[in-house]
Design a protein around this motif. Structure first.
Motif, PDB file in Angstrom:
ATOM      1  N   TRP A  76      11.029   3.729   3.398  1.00  0.00           N
ATOM      2  CA  TRP A  76      11.756   2.625   4.029  1.00  0.00           C
ATOM      3  C   TRP A  76      13.257   2.719   3.809  1.00  0.00           C
ATOM      4  CZ3 TRP A  76       8.526   1.216   7.290  1.00  0.00           C
ATOM      5  CH2 TRP A  76       7.164   1.084   6.990  1.00  0.00           C
ATOM      6  N   SER A  77      13.718   3.778   3.180  1.00  0.00           N
ATOM      7  CA  SER A  77      15.155   3.899   2.924  1.00  0.00           C
ATOM      8  C   SER A  77      15.952   4.009   4.222  1.00  0.00           C
ATOM      9  CB  SER A  77      15.436   5.115   2.035  1.00  0.00           C
ATOM     10  OG  SER A  77      15.018   6.313   2.680  1.00  0.00           O
ATOM     11  N   MET A  78      15.334   4.575   5.278  1.00  0.00           N
ATOM     12  CA  MET A  78      16.046   4.728   6.544  1.00  0.00           C
ATOM     13  C   MET A  78      16.322   3.381   7.214  1.00  0.00           C
ATOM     14  SD  MET A  78      12.784   4.396   7.320  1.00  0.00           S
ATOM     15  CE  MET A  78      11.518   4.238   8.589  1.00  0.00           C
ATOM     16  N   LEU A  79      15.640   2.317   6.759  1.00  0.00           N
ATOM     17  CA  LEU A  79      15.872   1.008   7.354  1.00  0.00           C
ATOM     18  C   LEU A  79      17.263   0.480   7.039  1.00  0.00           C
ATOM     19  CD1 LEU A  79      12.457  -0.804   6.753  1.00  0.00           C
ATOM     20  CD2 LEU A  79      13.242   0.432   8.785  1.00  0.00           C
ATOM     21  N   ALA A  80      17.889   1.010   5.996  1.00  0.00           N
ATOM     22  CA  ALA A  80      19.247   0.578   5.655  1.00  0.00           C
ATOM     23  C   ALA A  80      20.212   0.869   6.803  1.00  0.00           C
ATOM     24  CB  ALA A  80      19.714   1.274   4.384  1.00  0.00           C
TER      25      ALA A  80
END
Length: 425
Positions: free
Chosen positions: A277-281
């Motif tokens: 979910w880091s790409m959601l930043a």
């Protein structure tokens, strides 16, 4: 070798056929362009008269969906020609633009169409920020649409230490289109005046129009005495639309399908640090301390293809993960307002976290508070420092440094203290 001159010749012939005589004098800088302009177009009446076409929903490419709806008349004014030349001399520029705009453009176009606004407005983030959602300017403007704090707050955007809606796609697009709609009415339906006012302020444009009117001069945009940046701002938008409309250079395709969706979240949600979910930043840049989703609209923007997966993940996500919340014991002299200020929260947030119905707290009472980060660090600027150097030293982005510290400029003063929120390696 002949392709570019041929395209320019086609461009000039197309624009010359659609222009009308105007006595506007181009400023000295406009004479330096190596393509001589033909007649300068009077824009106002043309824009008022042309209705906006119906959206071509059958197009497979979002750029072509925009192209089919372009209604602004082309122009051969030197400022426009010079910008067209610049684009043609930087053929890889649109590759970068399409890559950045890919997740955003379908949403922006759809919102513009819902309001019945000219589709050309979808290209304003290209002119403003190259589709950079975290852009800052020296005028304290921020985000994709470069909204100032004054305009943002006037139209209801939340700006606090945890969340800046100017850097949120949904909030900023709503406010930008609200503001442009107001300016369009304010300037009697003249979109060029409205777009110029968006860039420099309505007061300056109104004064320029009134000065020309008193002097018996044209009030056409190109005749107005405006700041240099604004004189070139509208021509940049016109040039981009003409490049697309007349197919003067390729715009790498972006699928004409929704790229993002939103999911609702409970108040005070902090995501765990699962790398998936880091790409959601990158899609949720409004949250200054991602993955802490505090102070904002209690929603998350996610890629469409991740929606079902995230919904399943969110069902099992505790609202307050224990490793990202801390316990605070109320001491003598404390109040909700004092504690909230110390932790950069609002009283409303503090009450929400702790399910408090009143402002009364007692000594020894346990409250839960969000952990700011794995490490809350204060850095003092030294001689030779720059934002780039500091960002590299702590492995964060320059944009995050600016967001954390509400910086609108890259200039630093020796001795200034910067706040950093660092995650564990």
């Amino acid at each position: 070798m002949l392709k570019r001159p041929f395209l320019i010749a086609c461009f000039l012939s197309l624009t010359a056929c659609q222009t009308t005589q105007d006595a506007v004098q181009a400023d000295a800088s406009d004479q330096q362009t190596h393509i001589k302009p033909t007649q300068i177009q009077t824009q106002t009446d043309v824009i008022k008269a042309q209705p906006f076409p119906t959206a071509p929903i059958h197009e497979e490419d979002i750029w072509q969906r925009i192209r089919q709806q372009i209604s602004f008349a082309p122009s051969s004014h030197p400022r426009v020609i010079r910008r067209v030349n610049w684009y043609l001399q930087h053929p890889n520029y649109m590759d970068t633009i399409s890559q950045r705009a890919g997740p955003l453009l379908y949403y922006i176009v759809t919102e513009i169409e819902k309001r019945g606004l000219p589709i050309e407005l979808a290209l304003m983030p290209l002119i403003e920020t190259d589709f950079d959602m975290q852009a800052y300017s020296h005028k304290h403007a921020s985000g994709l649409w470069q909204l100032t704090p004054l305009i943002a707050k006037h139209y209801g955007i939340e700006i606090n230490p945890w969340y800046d809606g100017r850097q949120d796609l949904i909030d900023s697009t709503r406010v930008a289109l609200d503001f442009l709609t107001y300016l369009h009415k304010r300037f009697d339906g003249n979109w060029y005046h409205a777009v110029a006012a968006y860039n420099t302020g309505e007061g300056r444009v109104l004064r320029a129009i009134e000065n020309n009117r008193k002097a018996g001069k044209s009030t056409d945009f190109f005749a107005l005495q405006l700041p240099r940046q604004t004189r070139h701002y509208v021509p940049k938008l016109i040039a981009a639309t003409q490049l697309l409309k007349q197919k003067l250079m390729p715009f790498p395709a972006i699928a004409n399908t929704p790229a993002i969706t939103t999911v609702s979240l409970p108040a005070a949600t902090i995501l765990d640090r699962d790398p998936q979910w880091s790409m959601l930043a990158e899609l949720n840049t409004g949250y200054a301390r991602f993955p802490a989703l505090l102070g904002g609209p209690n929603r998350l923007i996610i890629p469409v293809d991740k929606a079902q997966q995230f919904q399943a993940y969110a069902k099992n996500l505790p609202t307050m993960p224990s490793n990202q919340w801390q316990t605070y014991t109320v001491r003598r002299g404390d109040s909700l307002s004092v504690i909230a200020a110390n932790y950069e929260l609002s009283v409303r947030q503090l009450k929400s976290f702790n399910q408090l119905r009143s402002d009364t707290i007692r000594i020894g009472q346990q409250l839960v508070l969000p952990v700011l980060a794995d490490q809350h660090y204060t850095y003092t600027v030294k001689s030779g420092d720059s934002l780039w150097r500091i960002a590299k030293q702590f492995n964060v982005s320059v944009n995050k440094l600016k967001q954390w510290n509400a910086l609108s400029s890259s200039t630093l003063q020796i001795g200034k203290e910067l706040t950093l929120f660092l995650t564990a390696p």
